[in-house]
Design an enzyme around this catalytic site. Structure first.
Site, PDB file in Angstrom:
ATOM      1  N   TYR A 143       0.837  -1.225   0.000  1.00 52.61           N
ATOM      2  CA  TYR A 143       0.000   0.000   0.000  1.00 52.61           C
ATOM      3  C   TYR A 143       0.863   1.262   0.000  1.00 52.61           C
ATOM      4  O   TYR A 143       0.657   2.193   0.774  1.00 52.61           O
ATOM      5  CB  TYR A 143      -0.960   0.007   1.199  1.00 52.61           C
ATOM      6  CG  TYR A 143      -2.099  -0.976   1.070  1.00 52.61           C
ATOM      7  CD1 TYR A 143      -1.870  -2.266   0.591  1.00 52.61           C
ATOM      8  CD2 TYR A 143      -3.394  -0.634   1.413  1.00 52.61           C
ATOM      9  CE1 TYR A 143      -2.907  -3.182   0.463  1.00 52.61           C
ATOM     10  CE2 TYR A 143      -4.441  -1.545   1.282  1.00 52.61           C
ATOM     11  CZ  TYR A 143      -4.179  -2.810   0.815  1.00 52.61           C
ATOM     12  OH  TYR A 143      -5.206  -3.712   0.684  1.00 52.61           O
ATOM     13  N   TYR A 149      -2.831 -11.265  -6.849  1.00 50.55           N
ATOM     14  CA  TYR A 149      -2.870 -11.251  -5.375  1.00 50.55           C
ATOM     15  C   TYR A 149      -1.725 -12.076  -4.795  1.00 50.55           C
ATOM     16  O   TYR A 149      -1.125 -11.700  -3.792  1.00 50.55           O
ATOM     17  CB  TYR A 149      -4.216 -11.788  -4.882  1.00 50.55           C
ATOM     18  CG  TYR A 149      -5.250 -10.721  -4.593  1.00 50.55           C
ATOM     19  CD1 TYR A 149      -5.538 -10.333  -3.294  1.00 50.55           C
ATOM     20  CD2 TYR A 149      -5.939 -10.099  -5.636  1.00 50.55           C
ATOM     21  CE1 TYR A 149      -6.495  -9.358  -3.027  1.00 50.55           C
ATOM     22  CE2 TYR A 149      -6.893  -9.130  -5.375  1.00 50.55           C
ATOM     23  CZ  TYR A 149      -7.168  -8.754  -4.071  1.00 50.55           C
ATOM     24  OH  TYR A 149      -8.102  -7.787  -3.816  1.00 50.55           O
ATOM     25  N   VAL A 156     -23.511  12.716 -12.521  1.00 49.33           N
ATOM     26  CA  VAL A 156     -23.052  12.947 -13.889  1.00 49.33           C
ATOM     27  C   VAL A 156     -23.593  11.834 -14.776  1.00 49.33           C
ATOM     28  O   VAL A 156     -23.290  10.660 -14.557  1.00 49.33           O
ATOM     29  CB  VAL A 156     -21.515  13.014 -13.961  1.00 49.33           C
ATOM     30  CG1 VAL A 156     -21.055  13.238 -15.410  1.00 49.33           C
ATOM     31  CG2 VAL A 156     -20.983  14.134 -13.062  1.00 49.33           C
ATOM     32  N   SER A 203     -18.412   1.260 -10.003  1.00 49.31           N
ATOM     33  CA  SER A 203     -18.330   1.375  -8.549  1.00 49.31           C
ATOM     34  C   SER A 203     -18.798   0.081  -7.911  1.00 49.31           C
ATOM     35  O   SER A 203     -19.841  -0.453  -8.273  1.00 49.31           O
ATOM     36  CB  SER A 203     -19.208   2.531  -8.060  1.00 49.31           C
ATOM     37  OG  SER A 203     -19.486   2.411  -6.680  1.00 49.31           O
ATOM     38  N   THR A 259      -8.881  -3.053  -3.323  1.00 46.54           N
ATOM     39  CA  THR A 259      -8.054  -2.478  -2.269  1.00 46.54           C
ATOM     40  C   THR A 259      -8.121  -0.957  -2.373  1.00 46.54           C
ATOM     41  O   THR A 259      -8.291  -0.393  -3.458  1.00 46.54           O
ATOM     42  CB  THR A 259      -6.576  -2.895  -2.397  1.00 46.54           C
ATOM     43  OG1 THR A 259      -6.059  -2.444  -3.668  1.00 46.54           O
ATOM     44  CG2 THR A 259      -6.415  -4.406  -2.286  1.00 46.54           C
TER      45      THR A 259
END
Length: 529
Positions: free
Chosen positions: A77, A189, A238, A280, A485
């Site tokens: 990260y 992964y 939008v 999303s 993530t």
């Protein structure tokens, strides 16, 4: 390198479509690293709150809700830590969000003792149970270049017995993989988290936030952006954009927003920047109640917009690959708020796991139920005498073991009744549920990013020929990093900002832990447990 003749950054505007972590991070990088004035930055969000999947809402009276929880990893990260080391915490502005997280994780280290349970008995999840054939399949996967995997599914690569090993149950329930998902994503992964392979079952490598991620990360980031003048346009969905092709490429010239007062048009200058979160994971979410099952939605605004602009621009990806298989991409979570803490206390005793230790999966569950009891309080406004826990199930369309209906048709009360059966306390119903509220959340696209895909199905962060449009989030292609993530979203934002502004800064590379001899040796040993 092409030198773009653009006005000074102070004379350019930036428009973010969607208010998730990718957009917030992008706005922060524009201000922090690109020196763009905050008042030039506009974030359009259809809801009345930003944060996207990193949510956390409610109060002790109306009950709390978190649709999911992101886990973090250090030293991975890289981009996320780069960002949050520079964002002051809300509690103490002399310390960063990352400082507060580090302190919390030092005080509450993860060490799951009861990662898997079956019929009330703890299973030694550290015994991965891999056969020589399973190990060969993993090795072959790691040695196969990703483009050659194409849209191969996990169940096509591994035999059926692999999907019944302790390793698979640990892996699948931490990361939310299903047998029909992309094996190419599993490969990513494995490379990204190979250093965690030996201790996946204890979750020792998992870092957490002090509270839910909305309170701990989104709120301080939003406050930092607001303090610098960034405008948040809530209730702005939008729905379309004018993208004009020319010999020099494609340029966004206009955005169309649906608001309560009608359609708004936002003009975009050729030198302005547009950052769009295409797709999303929490779009189309439906929330139920203690006595109400959630609905299942088949679409969402971000998907419709992506489909609309990709229709005439094939380099903008193929959203249908991810969005048109809701049966394969949905699962359901639930948040439980307890004024009567008997059930909470029973879970802690039954699993022998202190709050904050990790995830417990109940293998006898047809739904494949898991629960997470976070360190309390999990909300900044949570009183000491109120407890909260979260759970989810990967197979919501299967009939329950106790409640004779699919989870997707169950109310919050029925979900808790099913859970009590696996906790072997159903004989104490309905008393256990007095003064307890369970809010189920159905998320039709929660694992859409794991769908089998081909190269090109995800657009590049800045597609070839795009003059002022960049893509952010889980559906923008970033080699070697892993979706689902926070890091993937933040990395996309940093990549987009640095490239669009031609900044002389480097995005931190994905760390190659898998090249360290000690990591390889430990992984091989773990594979033989």
């Amino acid at each position: 390198m092409t030198i773009h003749q653009h006005p000074h950054v102070t004379d350019r505007d930036a428009h973010f479509v969607g208010g998730g972590i990718a957009s917030l991070a992008g706005a922060a990088f524009l201000v922090r690293d690109g020196n763009m004035p905050g008042e030039n930055i506009h974030v359009y969000e259809k809801l009345d709150v930003v944060g996207g999947a990193m949510d956390g809402a409610g109060d002790p009276d109306e009950a709390y809700l978190i649709r999911g929880g992101r886990m973090f990893n250090y030293p991975a990260y890289e981009c996320t830590w780069d960002l949050f080391e520079s964002i002051p915490s809300l509690e103490d502005d002399s310390r960063s969000v990352k400082d507060v997280m580090d302190e919390f994780n030092e005080a509450h280290p993860s060490y799951a003792k009861t990662r898997l349970m079956h019929e009330g008995e703890r299973i030694d999840a550290g015994e991965y149970g891999l056969t020589s054939q399973h190990r060969q399949s993993i090795a072959r996967l790691l040695l196969t270049p990703e483009p050659r995997l194409g849209d191969t599914r996990i169940e096509e690569w591994f035999d059926e017995s692999f999907l019944e090993t302790n390793f698979w149950y640990v892996w699948a329930t931490i990361f939310a993989f299903q047998p029909w998902h992309s094996v190419a994503e599993v490969r990513r992964y494995m490379y990204r988290f190979l250093h965690e392979f030996p201790r996946l079952h204890t979750m020792e490598g998992i870092d957490r936030t002090k509270y839910n991620q909305y309170d701990s990360m989104i709120l301080p980031l939003r406050r930092w952006l607001e303090d610098r003048g960034v405008s948040f346009e809530y209730g702005h969905e939008v729905t379309d954009m004018d993208i004009v092709p020319s010999r020099t490429g494609r340029t966004v010239e206009r955005l169309y927003c649906e608001t309560d007062s009608g359609t708004e048009t936002v003009p975009v200058e050729p030198s302005d920047l547009v950052f769009m979160t295409n797709g999303s994971m929490t779009d189309g979410s439906s929330i139920g109640g203690m006595d109400e099952a959630p609905e299942l939605n088949e679409t969402g605004a971000s998907w419709e917009l992506w489909k609309s602009i990709a229709e005439d621009n094939p380099q903008f990806g193929n959203p249908s690959v991810f969005a048109d298989n809701v049966t394969e991409t949905k699962w359901e979570s639930f948040t439980v708020t307890l004024h009567n803490t008997d059930l909470f206390d029973h879970i802690v005793d039954f699993t022998n796991e202190e709050p904050g230790n990790g995830l417990v999966t109940y293998l006898g569950s047809n739904w494949l139920l898991s629960t997470v009891v976070a360190a309390q309080p999990h909300f900044a406004n949570q009183p000491d005498d109120v407890k909260v826990f979260w759970g989810y199930a990967l197979f919501p369309d299967r009939e329950g073991n106790y409640v004779e209906k699919p989870m997707s048709e169950c109310t919050g009360r029925e979900i808790l009744q099913e859970l009590c059966y696996h906790l072997q306390c159903e004989d104490r119903l309905p008393g256990l549920l007095d003064d307890v509220t369970c809010i189920p959340a159905m998320m039709p696209f929660i694992t859409a990013h794991f769908q089998p895909r081909e190269p090109g199905d995800r657009p590049e962060v800045v597609p070839d020929g795009s003059n002022n449009l960049a893509f952010l989030g889980q559906y923008a292609e970033q080699p070697r990093d892993v979706v689902f993530t926070v890091e993937y979203s933040v990395r996309s934002a940093m990549t987009a900002v640095y490239e669009m502004l031609d900044l002389d800064r480097e995005v931190p590379p994905v760390t190659k832990h898998y090249r360290k001899p000690g990591v390889i040796a430990d992984t091989v040993r773990a594979a033989y447990r």
